[in-house]
Design a protein around this motif. Structure first.
Motif, PDB file in Angstrom:
ATOM      1  N   LEU A 299       0.831  -1.201   0.000  1.00 62.44           N
ATOM      2  CA  LEU A 299       0.000   0.000   0.000  1.00 62.44           C
ATOM      3  C   LEU A 299       0.865   1.250   0.000  1.00 62.44           C
ATOM      4  CD1 LEU A 299      -2.789   1.385   0.301  1.00 62.44           C
ATOM      5  CD2 LEU A 299      -2.480   1.195   2.793  1.00 62.44           C
ATOM      6  N   MET A 300       1.939   1.225   0.780  1.00 66.21           N
ATOM      7  CA  MET A 300       2.813   2.383   0.873  1.00 66.21           C
ATOM      8  C   MET A 300       3.519   2.691  -0.444  1.00 66.21           C
ATOM      9  SD  MET A 300       2.868   4.006   3.763  1.00 66.21           S
ATOM     10  CE  MET A 300       1.886   3.751   5.251  1.00 66.21           C
ATOM     11  N   HIS A 301       3.519   1.743  -1.368  1.00 68.13           N
ATOM     12  CA  HIS A 301       4.145   1.989  -2.663  1.00 68.13           C
ATOM     13  C   HIS A 301       3.154   2.505  -3.708  1.00 68.13           C
ATOM     14  CE1 HIS A 301       8.431   0.875  -2.574  1.00 68.13           C
ATOM     15  NE2 HIS A 301       8.065   0.284  -1.443  1.00 68.13           N
ATOM     16  N   ARG A 302       1.910   2.660  -3.335  1.00 61.91           N
ATOM     17  CA  ARG A 302       0.989   3.382  -4.222  1.00 61.91           C
ATOM     18  C   ARG A 302       1.417   4.851  -4.250  1.00 61.91           C
ATOM     19  NH1 ARG A 302      -3.565   0.805  -5.898  1.00 61.91           N
ATOM     20  NH2 ARG A 302      -3.972  -1.249  -4.972  1.00 61.91           N
ATOM     21  N   PRO A 303       1.320   5.499  -5.394  1.00 60.67           N
ATOM     22  CA  PRO A 303       1.892   6.843  -5.536  1.00 60.67           C
ATOM     23  C   PRO A 303       1.517   7.820  -4.431  1.00 60.67           C
ATOM     24  CG  PRO A 303       1.193   6.034  -7.672  1.00 60.67           C
ATOM     25  CD  PRO A 303       0.743   5.014  -6.660  1.00 60.67           C
ATOM     26  N   ARG A 304       0.251   7.847  -4.050  1.00 59.56           N
ATOM     27  CA  ARG A 304      -0.178   8.820  -3.039  1.00 59.56           C
ATOM     28  C   ARG A 304       0.493   8.566  -1.699  1.00 59.56           C
ATOM     29  NH1 ARG A 304      -6.454   9.926  -1.056  1.00 59.56           N
ATOM     30  NH2 ARG A 304      -5.945  11.505   0.525  1.00 59.56           N
ATOM     31  N   TRP A 305       0.504   7.305  -1.276  1.00 59.71           N
ATOM     32  CA  TRP A 305       1.085   6.968   0.019  1.00 59.71           C
ATOM     33  C   TRP A 305       2.600   7.057  -0.012  1.00 59.71           C
ATOM     34  CZ3 TRP A 305      -1.654   6.989   4.266  1.00 59.71           C
ATOM     35  CH2 TRP A 305      -3.024   6.752   4.183  1.00 59.71           C
ATOM     36  N   PHE A 306       3.190   6.743  -1.169  1.00 61.36           N
ATOM     37  CA  PHE A 306       4.644   6.844  -1.275  1.00 61.36           C
ATOM     38  C   PHE A 306       5.089   8.295  -1.127  1.00 61.36           C
ATOM     39  CE2 PHE A 306       8.784   7.069  -3.211  1.00 61.36           C
ATOM     40  CZ  PHE A 306       9.395   5.877  -2.841  1.00 61.36           C
ATOM     41  N   THR A 307       4.379   9.185  -1.811  1.00 67.11           N
ATOM     42  CA  THR A 307       4.720  10.604  -1.722  1.00 67.11           C
ATOM     43  C   THR A 307       4.475  11.147  -0.323  1.00 67.11           C
ATOM     44  OG1 THR A 307       4.145  10.915  -4.056  1.00 67.11           O
ATOM     45  CG2 THR A 307       4.236  12.884  -2.666  1.00 67.11           C
ATOM     46  N   LEU A 308       3.376  10.711   0.291  1.00 68.87           N
ATOM     47  CA  LEU A 308       3.012  11.216   1.605  1.00 68.87           C
ATOM     48  C   LEU A 308       3.918  10.697   2.703  1.00 68.87           C
ATOM     49  CD1 LEU A 308       0.952  12.798   3.364  1.00 68.87           C
ATOM     50  CD2 LEU A 308      -0.393  10.682   3.489  1.00 68.87           C
ATOM     51  N   ALA A 309       4.301   9.414   2.633  1.00 73.56           N
ATOM     52  CA  ALA A 309       4.980   8.802   3.782  1.00 73.56           C
ATOM     53  C   ALA A 309       6.198   7.948   3.427  1.00 73.56           C
ATOM     54  CB  ALA A 309       3.974   7.948   4.571  1.00 73.56           C
ATOM     55  N   HIS A 310       6.022   6.956   2.568  1.00 71.49           N
ATOM     56  CA  HIS A 310       7.064   5.942   2.399  1.00 71.49           C
ATOM     57  C   HIS A 310       8.320   6.474   1.719  1.00 71.49           C
ATOM     58  CE1 HIS A 310       8.563   1.923   2.585  1.00 71.49           C
ATOM     59  NE2 HIS A 310       8.552   1.717   1.274  1.00 71.49           N
ATOM     60  N   GLY A 311       8.185   7.589   1.032  1.00 74.82           N
ATOM     61  CA  GLY A 311       9.354   8.183   0.390  1.00 74.82           C
ATOM     62  C   GLY A 311      10.454   8.531   1.379  1.00 74.82           C
ATOM     63  N   VAL A 312      10.084   8.782   2.634  1.00 76.53           N
ATOM     64  CA  VAL A 312      11.083   9.073   3.672  1.00 76.53           C
ATOM     65  C   VAL A 312      12.040   7.897   3.806  1.00 76.53           C
ATOM     66  CG1 VAL A 312      11.400   9.326   6.169  1.00 76.53           C
ATOM     67  CG2 VAL A 312       9.695  10.714   4.969  1.00 76.53           C
ATOM     68  N   HIS A 313      11.500   6.689   3.847  1.00 79.33           N
ATOM     69  CA  HIS A 313      12.340   5.507   4.011  1.00 79.33           C
ATOM     70  C   HIS A 313      13.216   5.282   2.781  1.00 79.33           C
ATOM     71  CE1 HIS A 313      13.580   1.705   5.722  1.00 79.33           C
ATOM     72  NE2 HIS A 313      13.221   1.067   4.619  1.00 79.33           N
ATOM     73  N   HIS A 314      12.660   5.486   1.606  1.00 78.57           N
ATOM     74  CA  HIS A 314      13.417   5.249   0.380  1.00 78.57           C
ATOM     75  C   HIS A 314      14.361   6.398   0.037  1.00 78.57           C
ATOM     76  CE1 HIS A 314      12.159   1.394  -1.344  1.00 78.57           C
ATOM     77  NE2 HIS A 314      11.027   1.589  -0.687  1.00 78.57           N
ATOM     78  N   ALA A 315      14.331   7.459   0.823  1.00 79.86           N
ATOM     79  CA  ALA A 315      15.317   8.528   0.622  1.00 79.86           C
ATOM     80  C   ALA A 315      16.711   8.068   1.021  1.00 79.86           C
ATOM     81  CB  ALA A 315      14.921   9.764   1.430  1.00 79.86           C
ATOM     82  N   SER A 316      16.801   6.951   1.721  1.00 76.65           N
ATOM     83  CA  SER A 316      18.097   6.369   2.072  1.00 76.65           C
ATOM     84  C   SER A 316      18.628   5.607   0.870  1.00 76.65           C
ATOM     85  CB  SER A 316      17.943   5.425   3.265  1.00 76.65           C
ATOM     86  OG  SER A 316      17.562   6.130   4.416  1.00 76.65           O
ATOM     87  N   ARG A 317      19.613   6.197   0.196  1.00 76.61           N
ATOM     88  CA  ARG A 317      20.184   5.589  -1.006  1.00 76.61           C
ATOM     89  C   ARG A 317      21.710   5.629  -0.908  1.00 76.61           C
ATOM     90  NH1 ARG A 317      16.492   9.359  -3.467  1.00 76.61           N
ATOM     91  NH2 ARG A 317      14.565   8.342  -4.115  1.00 76.61           N
ATOM     92  N   PRO A 318      22.318   4.496  -0.600  1.00 79.27           N
ATOM     93  CA  PRO A 318      21.731   3.207  -0.267  1.00 79.27           C
ATOM     94  C   PRO A 318      21.288   3.187   1.190  1.00 79.27           C
ATOM     95  CG  PRO A 318      24.086   3.042  -0.089  1.00 79.27           C
ATOM     96  CD  PRO A 318      23.783   4.445  -0.579  1.00 79.27           C
ATOM     97  N   PRO A 319      20.435   2.240   1.578  1.00 82.60           N
ATOM     98  CA  PRO A 319      20.063   2.147   2.993  1.00 82.60           C
ATOM     99  C   PRO A 319      21.257   1.719   3.828  1.00 82.60           C
ATOM    100  CG  PRO A 319      19.252   0.240   1.775  1.00 82.60           C
ATOM    101  CD  PRO A 319      19.796   1.196   0.761  1.00 82.60           C
ATOM    102  N   THR A 320      21.263   2.120   5.069  1.00 77.52           N
ATOM    103  CA  THR A 320      22.335   1.742   5.988  1.00 77.52           C
ATOM    104  C   THR A 320      21.724   1.047   7.202  1.00 77.52           C
ATOM    105  OG1 THR A 320      22.334   3.670   7.461  1.00 77.52           O
ATOM    106  CG2 THR A 320      23.438   3.923   5.325  1.00 77.52           C
ATOM    107  N   ALA A 321      22.585   0.598   8.099  1.00 76.22           N
ATOM    108  CA  ALA A 321      22.103  -0.057   9.317  1.00 76.22           C
ATOM    109  C   ALA A 321      21.253   0.882  10.160  1.00 76.22           C
ATOM    110  CB  ALA A 321      23.292  -0.560  10.133  1.00 76.22           C
ATOM    111  N   TRP A 322      21.400   2.201   9.961  1.00 79.79           N
ATOM    112  CA  TRP A 322      20.633   3.186  10.727  1.00 79.79           C
ATOM    113  C   TRP A 322      19.252   3.427  10.140  1.00 79.79           C
ATOM    114  CZ3 TRP A 322      22.637   4.236  15.282  1.00 79.79           C
ATOM    115  CH2 TRP A 322      24.024   4.127  15.455  1.00 79.79           C
ATOM    116  N   ALA A 323      18.953   2.832   8.979  1.00 83.18           N
ATOM    117  CA  ALA A 323      17.697   3.118   8.272  1.00 83.18           C
ATOM    118  C   ALA A 323      16.550   2.203   8.679  1.00 83.18           C
ATOM    119  CB  ALA A 323      17.910   3.008   6.765  1.00 83.18           C
ATOM    120  N   ALA A 324      16.798   1.237   9.556  1.00 80.37           N
ATOM    121  CA  ALA A 324      15.777   0.228   9.868  1.00 80.37           C
ATOM    122  C   ALA A 324      14.490   0.834  10.398  1.00 80.37           C
ATOM    123  CB  ALA A 324      16.335  -0.772  10.876  1.00 80.37           C
ATOM    124  N   MET A 325      14.575   1.942  11.155  1.00 79.63           N
ATOM    125  CA  MET A 325      13.385   2.590  11.708  1.00 79.63           C
ATOM    126  C   MET A 325      13.189   3.994  11.152  1.00 79.63           C
ATOM    127  SD  MET A 325      13.361   1.423  15.728  1.00 79.63           S
ATOM    128  CE  MET A 325      11.910   2.464  16.027  1.00 79.63           C
TER     129      MET A 325
END
Length: 238
Positions: free
Chosen positions: A112-138
């Motif tokens: 659900l979080m990968h639907r465009p509206r929810w990704f822009t609103l919320a999940h994009g914060v998590h995917h802003a980690s490029r690449p993810p690190t050990a600190w990105a888990a939460m």
């Protein structure tokens, strides 16, 4: 009563935050040893990850603290402490049930979080980690953190579980959340590419999610990804 609830919520928030710092810190140190310089230029990103994660710690800690208070003071929940309260065979069963139900909830809310509206609103914060690190888990937007924070507190009202097994559930959630975001595979190739490994999620599997976005949505198991046709295998870069 209100003061006791607030104290319990604050204490649980502190525990979640310390658990995050300890787990992410340990695996960040391991990353630095195994792959020197791997995250050397990610200082600003890591600081953002830590900031979002501390906010998530409060969102996870407050409902957990309220439930802990209710359990201790009023016997709410299905948490039990006696080893003979249920048959011993139920201990591993309850562990699997919790992990599977948590994984199920995560898979579908993650999609659900990968639907465009929810990704822009919320999940994009998590995917802003490029690449993810050990600190990105939460490292979540508060909306996404809330979807994750309610699962275990709800399950303890529905599914009986020994307090020690509950601790193992939380440990598994923490360790897999961190190790899946390190960007490299710490588990032996013989395990990752075995029949058992084909059903478990490790960094190789989750790294591909951060590379391709529209695949590999699970948390612990590849069951729902395989069933729903969203499993794209392992990343060659992890």
């Amino acid at each position: 009563m209100l003061a006791a609830i607030l104290i319990s919520a604050a204490a649980m928030t502190a525990i979640v935050a310390l658990r995050y710092v300890a787990a992410s810190g340990i695996f960040a140190l391991i990353t630095g040893r195994v792959r020197p310089g791997y995250h050397a230029r990610l200082g600003p990103q890591i600081r953002r990850e830590i900031g979002w994660s501390f906010a998530s710690a409060a969102i996870y800690g407050i409902p957990a603290g309220i439930v802990a208070w209710g359990w201790q003071e009023h016997g709410w929940t299905q948490i039990y402490t006696g080893w003979s309260d249920y048959p011993l065979w139920y201990l591993p069963v309850s562990l699997f049930v919790y992990l599977f139900l948590h994984d199920t909830w995560f898979y579908w809310t993650h999609r659900l979080m990968h639907r465009p509206r929810w990704f822009t609103l919320a999940h994009g914060v998590h995917h802003a980690s490029r690449p993810p690190t050990a600190w990105a888990a939460m490292s979540f937007h508060p909306i996404e953190a809330l979807t994750g924070a309610i699962v275990v507190p709800l399950l303890v009202f529905l599914v009986p579980i020994n307090v020690a097994v509950l601790g193992l559930v939380l440990l598994t959630m923490t360790v897999m959340g961190v190790t899946n975001h390190m960007g490299w595979e710490m588990f032996p190739r013989a395990l990752v590419h075995s029949r058992l490994g084909g059903w478990l999620i490790t960094a190789s599997h989750h790294q591909l999610h951060h590379e391709k976005y529209r695949c590999n949505y699970g948390l612990y198991f590849r069951f729902w990804d395989r069933l729903c046709g969203t499993d794209r295998g392992l990343s060659p870069n992890a």
